[in-house]
Motif scaffolding. Structure first.
Motif, PDB file in Angstrom:
ATOM      1  N   VAL A  54       0.811  -1.221   0.000  1.00  0.00           N
ATOM      2  CA  VAL A  54       0.000   0.000   0.000  1.00  0.00           C
ATOM      3  C   VAL A  54       0.840   1.265   0.000  1.00  0.00           C
ATOM      4  CG1 VAL A  54      -1.971  -1.118   1.106  1.00  0.00           C
ATOM      5  CG2 VAL A  54      -0.254   0.027   2.532  1.00  0.00           C
ATOM      6  N   THR A  55       2.143   1.156   0.249  1.00  0.00           N
ATOM      7  CA  THR A  55       3.009   2.332   0.187  1.00  0.00           C
ATOM      8  C   THR A  55       3.671   2.485  -1.182  1.00  0.00           C
ATOM      9  OG1 THR A  55       4.983   1.165   1.005  1.00  0.00           O
ATOM     10  CG2 THR A  55       3.491   2.103   2.652  1.00  0.00           C
ATOM     11  N   ASP A  56       3.308   1.641  -2.132  1.00  0.00           N
ATOM     12  CA  ASP A  56       3.908   1.636  -3.476  1.00  0.00           C
ATOM     13  C   ASP A  56       2.780   1.719  -4.507  1.00  0.00           C
ATOM     14  OD1 ASP A  56       5.086   1.097  -5.913  1.00  0.00           O
ATOM     15  OD2 ASP A  56       6.166  -0.685  -5.229  1.00  0.00           O
ATOM     16  N   GLU A  57       2.561   2.915  -5.056  1.00  0.00           N
ATOM     17  CA  GLU A  57       1.426   3.100  -5.959  1.00  0.00           C
ATOM     18  C   GLU A  57       1.558   2.270  -7.230  1.00  0.00           C
ATOM     19  OE1 GLU A  57      -0.420   6.846  -6.614  1.00  0.00           O
ATOM     20  OE2 GLU A  57       0.328   7.689  -4.727  1.00  0.00           O
ATOM     21  N   ALA A  58       2.778   1.992  -7.667  1.00  0.00           N
ATOM     22  CA  ALA A  58       2.950   1.150  -8.853  1.00  0.00           C
ATOM     23  C   ALA A  58       2.436  -0.259  -8.582  1.00  0.00           C
ATOM     24  CB  ALA A  58       4.419   1.111  -9.275  1.00  0.00           C
ATOM     25  N   SER A  59       2.691  -0.791  -7.378  1.00  0.00           N
ATOM     26  CA  SER A  59       2.207  -2.136  -7.049  1.00  0.00           C
ATOM     27  C   SER A  59       0.691  -2.139  -6.901  1.00  0.00           C
ATOM     28  CB  SER A  59       2.879  -2.668  -5.786  1.00  0.00           C
ATOM     29  OG  SER A  59       2.189  -2.335  -4.612  1.00  0.00           O
ATOM     30  N   ILE A  60       0.119  -1.037  -6.436  1.00  0.00           N
ATOM     31  CA  ILE A  60      -1.341  -0.933  -6.324  1.00  0.00           C
ATOM     32  C   ILE A  60      -1.969  -0.946  -7.718  1.00  0.00           C
ATOM     33  CG2 ILE A  60      -3.251   0.566  -5.634  1.00  0.00           C
ATOM     34  CD1 ILE A  60      -1.459   1.546  -3.314  1.00  0.00           C
ATOM     35  N   ARG A  61      -1.397  -0.171  -8.626  1.00  0.00           N
ATOM     36  CA  ARG A  61      -1.941  -0.133  -9.993  1.00  0.00           C
ATOM     37  C   ARG A  61      -1.832  -1.502 -10.661  1.00  0.00           C
ATOM     38  NH1 ARG A  61       0.769   4.933  -9.925  1.00  0.00           N
ATOM     39  NH2 ARG A  61       2.565   4.001 -10.995  1.00  0.00           N
ATOM     40  N   GLU A  62      -0.723  -2.196 -10.437  1.00  0.00           N
ATOM     41  CA  GLU A  62      -0.548  -3.514 -11.029  1.00  0.00           C
ATOM     42  C   GLU A  62      -1.537  -4.507 -10.424  1.00  0.00           C
ATOM     43  OE1 GLU A  62       1.100  -6.724 -13.310  1.00  0.00           O
ATOM     44  OE2 GLU A  62       0.846  -4.559 -13.543  1.00  0.00           O
ATOM     45  N   ALA A  63      -1.781  -4.404  -9.109  1.00  0.00           N
ATOM     46  CA  ALA A  63      -2.764  -5.283  -8.470  1.00  0.00           C
ATOM     47  C   ALA A  63      -4.159  -5.036  -9.038  1.00  0.00           C
ATOM     48  CB  ALA A  63      -2.759  -5.060  -6.959  1.00  0.00           C
ATOM     49  N   ALA A  64      -4.492  -3.776  -9.283  1.00  0.00           N
ATOM     50  CA  ALA A  64      -5.799  -3.450  -9.861  1.00  0.00           C
ATOM     51  C   ALA A  64      -5.912  -3.981 -11.285  1.00  0.00           C
ATOM     52  CB  ALA A  64      -6.033  -1.947  -9.820  1.00  0.00           C
ATOM     53  N   ARG A  65      -4.800  -4.011 -11.996  1.00  0.00           N
ATOM     54  CA  ARG A  65      -4.818  -4.563 -13.356  1.00  0.00           C
ATOM     55  C   ARG A  65      -5.048  -6.077 -13.310  1.00  0.00           C
ATOM     56  NH1 ARG A  65      -2.007  -7.406 -16.761  1.00  0.00           N
ATOM     57  NH2 ARG A  65      -0.316  -7.765 -15.250  1.00  0.00           N
ATOM     58  N   ALA A 106      -4.981   5.524  -2.082  1.00  0.00           N
ATOM     59  CA  ALA A 106      -4.449   5.123  -3.386  1.00  0.00           C
ATOM     60  C   ALA A 106      -5.110   3.846  -3.882  1.00  0.00           C
ATOM     61  CB  ALA A 106      -2.932   4.945  -3.304  1.00  0.00           C
ATOM     62  N   ALA A 107      -5.328   2.888  -2.977  1.00  0.00           N
ATOM     63  CA  ALA A 107      -5.979   1.639  -3.376  1.00  0.00           C
ATOM     64  C   ALA A 107      -7.416   1.893  -3.815  1.00  0.00           C
ATOM     65  CB  ALA A 107      -5.944   0.640  -2.216  1.00  0.00           C
ATOM     66  N   THR A 108      -8.114   2.759  -3.105  1.00  0.00           N
ATOM     67  CA  THR A 108      -9.494   3.072  -3.473  1.00  0.00           C
ATOM     68  C   THR A 108      -9.547   3.780  -4.818  1.00  0.00           C
ATOM     69  OG1 THR A 108     -10.085   3.231  -1.127  1.00  0.00           O
ATOM     70  CG2 THR A 108     -11.607   4.218  -2.706  1.00  0.00           C
ATOM     71  N   ARG A 109      -8.627   4.706  -5.056  1.00  0.00           N
ATOM     72  CA  ARG A 109      -8.576   5.403  -6.348  1.00  0.00           C
ATOM     73  C   ARG A 109      -8.314   4.416  -7.489  1.00  0.00           C
ATOM     74  NH1 ARG A 109      -7.166  11.152  -6.282  1.00  0.00           N
ATOM     75  NH2 ARG A 109      -5.838  10.772  -8.088  1.00  0.00           N
ATOM     76  N   ALA A 110      -7.483   3.399  -7.217  1.00  0.00           N
ATOM     77  CA  ALA A 110      -7.152   2.433  -8.265  1.00  0.00           C
ATOM     78  C   ALA A 110      -8.286   1.446  -8.515  1.00  0.00           C
ATOM     79  CB  ALA A 110      -5.876   1.684  -7.884  1.00  0.00           C
ATOM     80  N   PHE A 111      -8.964   1.025  -7.452  1.00  0.00           N
ATOM     81  CA  PHE A 111      -9.972  -0.036  -7.596  1.00  0.00           C
ATOM     82  C   PHE A 111     -11.381   0.486  -7.845  1.00  0.00           C
ATOM     83  CE2 PHE A 111      -6.676  -2.789  -5.899  1.00  0.00           C
ATOM     84  CZ  PHE A 111      -6.917  -3.980  -6.582  1.00  0.00           C
ATOM     85  N   ALA A 112     -11.663   1.732  -7.524  1.00  0.00           N
ATOM     86  CA  ALA A 112     -13.018   2.247  -7.739  1.00  0.00           C
ATOM     87  C   ALA A 112     -13.468   2.121  -9.195  1.00  0.00           C
ATOM     88  CB  ALA A 112     -13.124   3.690  -7.254  1.00  0.00           C
ATOM     89  N   PRO A 113     -12.624   2.477 -10.172  1.00  0.00           N
ATOM     90  CA  PRO A 113     -13.056   2.302 -11.567  1.00  0.00           C
ATOM     91  C   PRO A 113     -13.266   0.835 -11.939  1.00  0.00           C
ATOM     92  CG  PRO A 113     -11.149   3.760 -11.435  1.00  0.00           C
ATOM     93  CD  PRO A 113     -11.312   3.124 -10.100  1.00  0.00           C
ATOM     94  N   GLY A 153     -15.677   9.147   4.731  1.00  0.00           N
ATOM     95  CA  GLY A 153     -16.900   9.917   4.543  1.00  0.00           C
ATOM     96  C   GLY A 153     -16.927  10.660   3.228  1.00  0.00           C
ATOM     97  N   ALA A 154     -15.816  11.284   2.875  1.00  0.00           N
ATOM     98  CA  ALA A 154     -15.765  12.047   1.632  1.00  0.00           C
ATOM     99  C   ALA A 154     -15.852  11.138   0.411  1.00  0.00           C
ATOM    100  CB  ALA A 154     -14.482  12.873   1.588  1.00  0.00           C
ATOM    101  N   VAL A 155     -15.135  10.023   0.449  1.00  0.00           N
ATOM    102  CA  VAL A 155     -15.140   9.091  -0.675  1.00  0.00           C
ATOM    103  C   VAL A 155     -16.508   8.400  -0.795  1.00  0.00           C
ATOM    104  CG1 VAL A 155     -14.125   6.920  -1.502  1.00  0.00           C
ATOM    105  CG2 VAL A 155     -12.646   8.756  -0.693  1.00  0.00           C
ATOM    106  N   ARG A 156     -17.161   8.167   0.345  1.00  0.00           N
ATOM    107  CA  ARG A 156     -18.507   7.574   0.305  1.00  0.00           C
ATOM    108  C   ARG A 156     -19.446   8.446  -0.535  1.00  0.00           C
ATOM    109  NH1 ARG A 156     -19.520   7.564   5.553  1.00  0.00           N
ATOM    110  NH2 ARG A 156     -18.539   5.511   5.772  1.00  0.00           N
ATOM    111  N   GLU A 157     -19.407   9.741  -0.278  1.00  0.00           N
ATOM    112  CA  GLU A 157     -20.261  10.668  -1.035  1.00  0.00           C
ATOM    113  C   GLU A 157     -19.853  10.721  -2.511  1.00  0.00           C
ATOM    114  OE1 GLU A 157     -21.271  15.468  -1.142  1.00  0.00           O
ATOM    115  OE2 GLU A 157     -20.462  14.573   0.704  1.00  0.00           O
TER     116      GLU A 157
END
Length: 228
Positions: A54-65, A106-113, A153-157
């Protein structure tokens, strides 16, 4: 959300609460990507190990892929360094914010789409009673969890119109490695907390309060702050 037939990504699934969540999701008929920095440490049968730091955005993006069929993200990975904000180490402040706030964001931003593309689903953020109760000796942990509560709360909305529900689990001490050095006879069973969390997701609850301590602290939020 119907968990049977769902596809879940659980961060920090190699131990503690995350392992129980992954195990119980399998029992409820979900497909599970058990995410960890070192996927070789995942020892649960029936899950798909997934590298995600979770501290590596490249690994998060790859996991989402890789987990392109996900309909549920559980942001469980976290650290607690018991570090005060003034007298404590500033690197520890950054480490807790990076892991407990920026990582789940970062994980939520990657997985929400991904979740939206798959017809909608949910995100669960594993938070803490410390989101609302801020002891000095754990100041940076408290700040990171309070920030994650605000983020939830903000992301929920923001995600509701896209068919993605956001829940937050708040819990006091659990009997896991994270609290091994904390003397307490009131540590919750992580298996029971996992059950409450999954029941809450299934019921569409925005907030899940897992124990009496957490419920009491939440009720007291309107009280005046105390000093000393």
């Amino acid at each position: 959300m119907e968990l049977k037939g769902a596809t879940a990504v659980v961060t920090g699934a190699n131990r503690g609460l995350g392992r129980h969540l992954a195990e119980q999701l399998i029992q409820r008929g979900a497909k599970v990507y058990a995410a960890a920095r070192r996927p070789e440490t995942v020892d649960l049968e029936g899950v798909t190990p997934l590298r995600l730091d979770v501290t590596d955005e490249a690994s998060i993006r790859e996991a989402a892929r890789i987990a392109s069929d996900a309909t549920l993200l559980i942001n469980n990975a976290g650290i607690a360094l018991y570090n005060p904000l003034i007298a404590g180490d500033m690197d520890s402040v950054h480490a807790e914010m990076n892991t407990n706030f920026f990582g789940p964001l970062a994980a939520t931003r990657a997985f929400a789409p991904v979740i939206e593309k798959n017809g909608g689903g949910a995100v669960l953020n594993i938070l803490s009673v410390i989101s609302w109760w801020h002891p000095a000796q754990a100041g940076s942990y408290a700040a990171s969890k309070a920030a994650a509560w605000a983020m939830s709360g903000a992301v929920r909305e923001e995600l509701a119109p896209r068919g993605v529900a956001v829940s937050a689990l708040h819990v006091a001490y659990m009997d896991t490695d994270m609290t091994a050095n904390v003397p307490s006879e009131d540590k919750a069973d992580p298996a029971g907390v996992a059950t409450q969390a999954l029941d809450g997701i299934a019921a569409g609850l925005p907030e899940i309060l897992a124990d009496d301590t957490t419920r009491q602290v939440k009720r007291g939020l309107a009280d005046a702050p105390t000093v000393g």
